[in-house]
Design a protein around this motif. Structure first.
Motif, PDB file in Angstrom:
ATOM      1  N   ASP A  78      49.899  18.370  40.833  1.00 12.68           N
ATOM      2  CA  ASP A  78      48.908  18.842  41.730  1.00 12.68           C
ATOM      3  C   ASP A  78      49.187  20.318  42.279  1.00 12.68           C
ATOM      4  O   ASP A  78      50.463  20.492  42.600  1.00 12.68           O
ATOM      5  CB  ASP A  78      48.464  17.893  43.045  1.00 12.68           C
ATOM      6  CG  ASP A  78      48.055  16.494  42.456  1.00 12.68           C
ATOM      7  OD1 ASP A  78      47.188  16.377  41.351  1.00 12.68           O
ATOM      8  OD2 ASP A  78      48.412  15.550  42.975  1.00 12.68           O
ATOM      9  N   ARG A  93      47.456  11.737  46.811  1.00 12.36           N
ATOM     10  CA  ARG A  93      48.319  11.121  45.616  1.00 12.36           C
ATOM     11  C   ARG A  93      49.247  10.167  46.184  1.00 12.36           C
ATOM     12  O   ARG A  93      49.387   9.070  45.357  1.00 12.36           O
ATOM     13  CB  ARG A  93      49.070  12.308  44.982  1.00 12.36           C
ATOM     14  CG  ARG A  93      50.074  11.995  44.007  1.00 12.36           C
ATOM     15  CD  ARG A  93      49.622  11.713  42.818  1.00 12.36           C
ATOM     16  NE  ARG A  93      48.711  12.663  42.263  1.00 12.36           N
ATOM     17  CZ  ARG A  93      48.105  12.811  41.284  1.00 12.36           C
ATOM     18  NH1 ARG A  93      48.128  11.401  40.420  1.00 12.36           N
ATOM     19  NH2 ARG A  93      47.253  13.518  40.625  1.00 12.36           N
ATOM     20  N   PRO A 131      56.530  12.196  45.264  1.00 14.76           N
ATOM     21  CA  PRO A 131      55.237  13.093  45.219  1.00 14.76           C
ATOM     22  C   PRO A 131      55.314  14.220  45.809  1.00 14.76           C
ATOM     23  O   PRO A 131      55.950  14.406  46.839  1.00 14.76           O
ATOM     24  CB  PRO A 131      54.210  12.014  45.893  1.00 14.76           C
ATOM     25  CG  PRO A 131      54.774  10.501  45.959  1.00 14.76           C
ATOM     26  CD  PRO A 131      56.295  10.999  46.080  1.00 14.76           C
ATOM     27  N   TRP A 167      46.025  15.518  36.655  1.00  9.24           N
ATOM     28  CA  TRP A 167      46.427  16.241  37.906  1.00  9.24           C
ATOM     29  C   TRP A 167      45.346  17.273  38.096  1.00  9.24           C
ATOM     30  O   TRP A 167      44.499  17.722  37.419  1.00  9.24           O
ATOM     31  CB  TRP A 167      47.528  17.355  37.276  1.00  9.24           C
ATOM     32  CG  TRP A 167      48.824  16.512  36.898  1.00  9.24           C
ATOM     33  CD1 TRP A 167      49.229  16.100  35.446  1.00  9.24           C
ATOM     34  CD2 TRP A 167      49.868  15.694  37.625  1.00  9.24           C
ATOM     35  NE1 TRP A 167      50.337  15.500  35.520  1.00  9.24           N
ATOM     36  CE2 TRP A 167      50.725  15.063  36.631  1.00  9.24           C
ATOM     37  CE3 TRP A 167      49.653  15.406  38.924  1.00  9.24           C
ATOM     38  CZ2 TRP A 167      51.553  14.125  37.045  1.00  9.24           C
ATOM     39  CZ3 TRP A 167      50.831  14.275  39.490  1.00  9.24           C
ATOM     40  CH2 TRP A 167      51.790  13.859  38.608  1.00  9.24           C
TER      41      TRP A 167
END
Length: 336
Positions: free
Chosen positions: A155, A308, A141, A318
């Motif tokens: 993001d 996340r 992530p 997102w």
């Protein structure tokens, strides 16, 4: 070195029970848990974090990769990121790419081999795409800050670069300036492109013509060789009355260059820039800036990354946060 088997032998329990106490897993009585923890303290046992990560499938480690450690914007951003990580029980590892793609790539390799739980990074620019694809391929992530990269959905926390450039141009025009140059970062960076767009739009809205020779493209990071910028200034006739610097590092280099020419700021030429000069900028305030919310960049970006990770979702929706910038008027602009 003390092992879980040593703890188990002294506690009179199995190694599996000790492991469950360390990792806070399984069903163990409070009495047994307290006894094992007491023995661990007596024997000064330190858990092997790598071994724990293999069991728990997470390390509680996060990585922050910034673009320029010398820039006070990133220093303050890092403070916000660390505060958010600590609040949520994570430790933060740190890297600095120096606006260098090769160095960024080396850090991405380190990140993937260190097994961190997630990454927050300011990419060097559009060429960072393969590095981000590596993170995606390894299901690591990540959250981007300050800059976005075309072709990557994730993001992200951005500043309003276009509006910030407009504010700087508007302020200069209000002070009587009509010949306004811009020294910007590399246009391979999304933030530089947006700042140029805001600069051009603001000129047009103020009835001024965009002059291509009034734009110089360089790096957002420290300059080892200012000869190209020096030659560019030599080629401009007449010189502008004001210059917009794409960030505070560029502004410092510009001031040094202009002072070497015997020019005074703001008596002979005015300068404004993006980003403030850190937590001590108010001690001797001089530069008029568009200040971005550096601490919030770091704090919000890190919180988004942790959310996340904890959600376990590797896909959207997102989130994109755009933080407004603030014009801070000081004394680096002369009223004409």
């Amino acid at each position: 070195m003390v092992t879980i088997y040593d703890i188990a032998q002294r506690s009179g329990v199995s190694a599996m029970t000790v492991s469950r106490v360390i990792n806070n897993t399984g069903r163990i009585s409070d009495k047994t848990r307290a006894k094992v923890k007491k023995v661990m303290e007596e024997m000064h046992y330190v858990p092997n974090q790598m071994a724990r990560s293999l069991v728990l499938q997470h390390t509680r480690l996060l990585f922050l990769l910034i673009a320029d450690i010398t820039n006070p914007f990133y220093t303050t951003l890092s403070r916000g990121a660390e505060d958010a990580a600590t609040k949520n029980g994570y430790k933060l590892l740190f890297g600095n790419s120096d606006e260098n793609l090769e160095k960024e790539s080396d850090y991405i390799h380190t990140i993937l081999t260190t097994r961190v739980d997630g990454v927050m990074m300011a990419p060097t620019g559009d060429p960072s795409l393969p590095n981000l694809e590596s993170l995606l391929q390894h299901q690591t992530p990540f959250v981007l800050i300050d800059r976005e990269v075309p072709g990557v959905e994730c993001d992200i926390v951005l500043g309003d670069s276009k509006e910030g450039a407009r504010q700087l141009v508007d302020h200069l025009v209000e002070q009587g300036h009509t010949r306004i140059m811009m020294v910007n970062g590399s246009l391979s960076s999304s933030s530089a492109r947006l700042r140029l767009q805001g600069y051009r739009e603001a000129l047009q809205l103020n009835g001024l013509k965009y002059e291509p020779e009034y734009l110089f493209e360089t790096s957002f990071g420290p300059q080892n060789d200012l000869s190209a910028m020096n030659a560019w200034i030599d080629s401009i006739n007449p010189l502008p009355t004001a210059i917009i610097a794409g960030n505070n590092v560029i502004a410092i280099e510009l001031i040094r260059l202009l002072q070497q020419r015997g020019l005074r700021i703001p008596d002979d030429i005015s300068i404004v820039c993006f980003d403030d000069f850190g937590p001590y900028a108010d001690i001797n305030p001089f530069m008029t800036v568009v200040a971005q919310q550096a601490y919030q960049f770091g704090y919000l970006g890190m919180q988004m990354l942790i959310d996340r990770i904890q959600s376990g979702s590797a896909s959207g929706p997102w989130r994109k946060v755009v933080l407004p910038a603030e014009l801070i008027v000081r004394s680096s602009v002369k009223q004409l």
